[in-house]
Design a protein around this motif. Structure first.
Motif, PDB file in Angstrom:
ATOM      1  N   GLU A 106       0.831  -1.207   0.000  1.00 25.68           N
ATOM      2  CA  GLU A 106       0.000   0.000   0.000  1.00 25.68           C
ATOM      3  C   GLU A 106       0.871   1.266   0.000  1.00 25.68           C
ATOM      4  O   GLU A 106       0.536   2.264  -0.634  1.00 25.68           O
ATOM      5  CB  GLU A 106      -0.917  -0.027   1.236  1.00 25.68           C
ATOM      6  CG  GLU A 106      -2.092   0.935   1.183  1.00 25.68           C
ATOM      7  CD  GLU A 106      -2.907   0.825  -0.099  1.00 25.68           C
ATOM      8  OE1 GLU A 106      -3.173   1.897  -0.677  1.00 25.68           O
ATOM      9  OE2 GLU A 106      -3.267  -0.286  -0.532  1.00 25.68           O
ATOM     10  N   SER A 107       2.006   1.187   0.685  1.00 22.43           N
ATOM     11  CA  SER A 107       2.892   2.356   0.777  1.00 22.43           C
ATOM     12  C   SER A 107       3.386   2.778  -0.608  1.00 22.43           C
ATOM     13  O   SER A 107       3.594   3.973  -0.865  1.00 22.43           O
ATOM     14  CB  SER A 107       4.094   2.044   1.678  1.00 22.43           C
ATOM     15  OG  SER A 107       4.766   0.895   1.192  1.00 22.43           O
ATOM     16  N   LEU A 108       3.566   1.823  -1.524  1.00 18.79           N
ATOM     17  CA  LEU A 108       3.992   2.162  -2.886  1.00 18.79           C
ATOM     18  C   LEU A 108       2.802   2.536  -3.760  1.00 18.79           C
ATOM     19  O   LEU A 108       2.899   3.443  -4.586  1.00 18.79           O
ATOM     20  CB  LEU A 108       4.737   0.990  -3.517  1.00 18.79           C
ATOM     21  CG  LEU A 108       6.214   0.858  -3.129  1.00 18.79           C
ATOM     22  CD1 LEU A 108       6.818  -0.392  -3.745  1.00 18.79           C
ATOM     23  CD2 LEU A 108       7.006   2.072  -3.561  1.00 18.79           C
ATOM     24  N   LYS A 109       1.694   1.833  -3.571  1.00 20.44           N
ATOM     25  CA  LYS A 109       0.490   2.129  -4.368  1.00 20.44           C
ATOM     26  C   LYS A 109       0.086   3.590  -4.223  1.00 20.44           C
ATOM     27  O   LYS A 109      -0.338   4.241  -5.161  1.00 20.44           O
ATOM     28  CB  LYS A 109      -0.671   1.249  -3.891  1.00 20.44           C
ATOM     29  CG  LYS A 109      -0.911   0.039  -4.739  1.00 20.44           C
ATOM     30  CD  LYS A 109      -2.190  -0.649  -4.307  1.00 20.44           C
ATOM     31  CE  LYS A 109      -2.094  -2.109  -4.727  1.00 20.44           C
ATOM     32  NZ  LYS A 109      -2.908  -2.985  -3.936  1.00 20.44           N
ATOM     33  N   SER A 110       0.207   4.095  -3.014  1.00 13.06           N
ATOM     34  CA  SER A 110      -0.280   5.448  -2.752  1.00 13.06           C
ATOM     35  C   SER A 110       0.814   6.511  -2.924  1.00 13.06           C
ATOM     36  O   SER A 110       0.574   7.696  -2.700  1.00 13.06           O
ATOM     37  CB  SER A 110      -0.821   5.524  -1.315  1.00 13.06           C
ATOM     38  OG  SER A 110       0.210   5.185  -0.410  1.00 13.06           O
ATOM     39  N   LEU A 111       1.989   6.066  -3.336  1.00 13.38           N
ATOM     40  CA  LEU A 111       3.118   7.006  -3.430  1.00 13.38           C
ATOM     41  C   LEU A 111       3.101   7.786  -4.750  1.00 13.38           C
ATOM     42  O   LEU A 111       2.855   7.214  -5.815  1.00 13.38           O
ATOM     43  CB  LEU A 111       4.424   6.195  -3.343  1.00 13.38           C
ATOM     44  CG  LEU A 111       5.724   6.974  -3.165  1.00 13.38           C
ATOM     45  CD1 LEU A 111       5.745   7.667  -1.806  1.00 13.38           C
ATOM     46  CD2 LEU A 111       6.912   6.031  -3.278  1.00 13.38           C
ATOM     47  N   SER A 112       3.378   9.084  -4.668  1.00  8.61           N
ATOM     48  CA  SER A 112       3.585   9.885  -5.872  1.00  8.61           C
ATOM     49  C   SER A 112       5.073  10.149  -5.998  1.00  8.61           C
ATOM     50  O   SER A 112       5.723  10.503  -5.018  1.00  8.61           O
ATOM     51  CB  SER A 112       2.850  11.218  -5.769  1.00  8.61           C
ATOM     52  OG  SER A 112       1.504  11.039  -6.116  1.00  8.61           O
ATOM     53  N   VAL A 113       5.611   9.971  -7.204  1.00 10.06           N
ATOM     54  CA  VAL A 113       7.057  10.137  -7.376  1.00 10.06           C
ATOM     55  C   VAL A 113       7.343  11.224  -8.420  1.00 10.06           C
ATOM     56  O   VAL A 113       6.562  11.427  -9.350  1.00 10.06           O
ATOM     57  CB  VAL A 113       7.732   8.808  -7.791  1.00 10.06           C
ATOM     58  CG1 VAL A 113       7.616   7.765  -6.688  1.00 10.06           C
ATOM     59  CG2 VAL A 113       7.167   8.262  -9.079  1.00 10.06           C
ATOM     60  N   PRO A 114       8.483  11.913  -8.278  1.00 10.45           N
ATOM     61  CA  PRO A 114       8.824  12.963  -9.243  1.00 10.45           C
ATOM     62  C   PRO A 114       9.161  12.377 -10.617  1.00 10.45           C
ATOM     63  O   PRO A 114       9.819  11.333 -10.686  1.00 10.45           O
ATOM     64  CB  PRO A 114      10.075  13.628  -8.636  1.00 10.45           C
ATOM     65  CG  PRO A 114      10.293  13.017  -7.304  1.00 10.45           C
ATOM     66  CD  PRO A 114       9.502  11.759  -7.238  1.00 10.45           C
ATOM     67  N   VAL A 115       8.698  13.030 -11.661  1.00  9.75           N
ATOM     68  CA  VAL A 115       9.012  12.609 -13.038  1.00  9.75           C
ATOM     69  C   VAL A 115       9.475  13.822 -13.843  1.00  9.75           C
ATOM     70  O   VAL A 115       8.939  14.918 -13.693  1.00  9.75           O
ATOM     71  CB  VAL A 115       7.796  11.954 -13.741  1.00  9.75           C
ATOM     72  CG1 VAL A 115       7.507  10.587 -13.164  1.00  9.75           C
ATOM     73  CG2 VAL A 115       6.547  12.823 -13.654  1.00  9.75           C
TER      74      VAL A 115
END
Ligand code: SF4
Length: 257
Positions: A106-115
């Protein structure tokens, strides 16, 4: 040898392709430097790269985006069709579709990452540009030479990451506070992240790296095995965006769990 802008526009006009090119691109100052003019204080590398520790990245923190867009006079339009983006933030599953499965924590599913632009080793945007407006520096930075851009958008079609934006409208009026140290672009020109080459030339870190409160972003020389970025990359799993395409992205996303 690439043709100059005037020659290209002449040819494009003959072919009927240049009619949509606004006249103001003629006025763009030739401020984009070609390689070879490097001051002694500059930060240099054999091969620039970026590592982003996404576990450190505070979800939806806008600091890197704000710093980059203020530094480079990136306009802010209300109409999303006209949006210009040098750096953004997207959900993990959209950035790494191959890693998106039902067992994903869940911690990755909900993560937003810079692109942002991956400054690819084998950039399709460079291959398809007919004027040489986008080109690869020997140190790995994929550059834009705004005064060579004829707005054909082949580079946008070629980039599989959506890293480029077209100035459909004059950007100046939509820039909140103009930074006089960076040139404004014009309508009809494509732009993207330039790895803060102008800051590196002054011995400064890229604006996004400097602004990150979590120190999640590390820029460095991938060709130097003693560099900090190489140390980070040797310490665990690093993901790249759609590496299977053969583009050779030079932005690495670290996951330490
Ligand atoms: Fe070109 Fe896109 Fe790769 Fe950047 S991310 S170098 S714009 S193909």
């Amino acid at each position: 040898m690439p043709l100059n802008r005037r020659e290209i526009l002449k040819i494009a006009g003959c072919l009927g392709l240049g009619l949509a090119c606004p006249p103001m691109i003629y006025e763009l100052a030739a401020k984009t430097k070609r390689p070879g003019d490097v001051p002694a204080s500059a930060l240099t590398a054999g091969s620039w790269g970026m590592a982003i520790d996404i576990a450190k990245c505070r979800n939806r923190c806008p600091d890197c985006i704000t710093a980059c867009h203020e530094e480079h006079n990136v306009p802010s339009f209300l109409d999303s069709r006209h949006q210009i983006r040098w750096i953004g933030s997207e959900p993990f599953g959209a950035v790494f579709p191959g890693q998106d499965h039902r067992m994903l924590p869940e911690s990755l599913k909900s993560l937003s990452v810079p692109v942002f632009c991956n400054h690819c080793d084998n950039p399709p945007c460079v291959r398809v540009c007919p004027t040489g407006a986008t080109f690869k520096r020997p140190d790995g930075i994929t550059m834009m030479d705004y005064h060579r851009c004829i707005g054909c958008r082949f580079c946008m079609a070629g980039c599989p990451y959506g890293s480029r934006s077209m100035n459909w409208r004059e950007p100046g009026p939509a820039v909140k506070k103009i930074n006089p140290n960076y040139p404004l672009r014009a309508a009809g020109v494509v732009e993207k992240c330039n790895f803060c080459e102008e800051r590196l030339a002054q011995g400064k870190l890229p604006a996004c790296v400097a602004a990150c409160p979590q120190k999640a972003m590390t820029v460095g020389d991938l060709a130097d095995e003693r560099s900090e970025i190489r140390r980070l990359l040797s310490g665990g799993l690093a993901l790249r965006r759609r590496g299977e395409l053969g583009t050779g992205p030079q932005v690495y996303y670290l996951w330490r769990g």
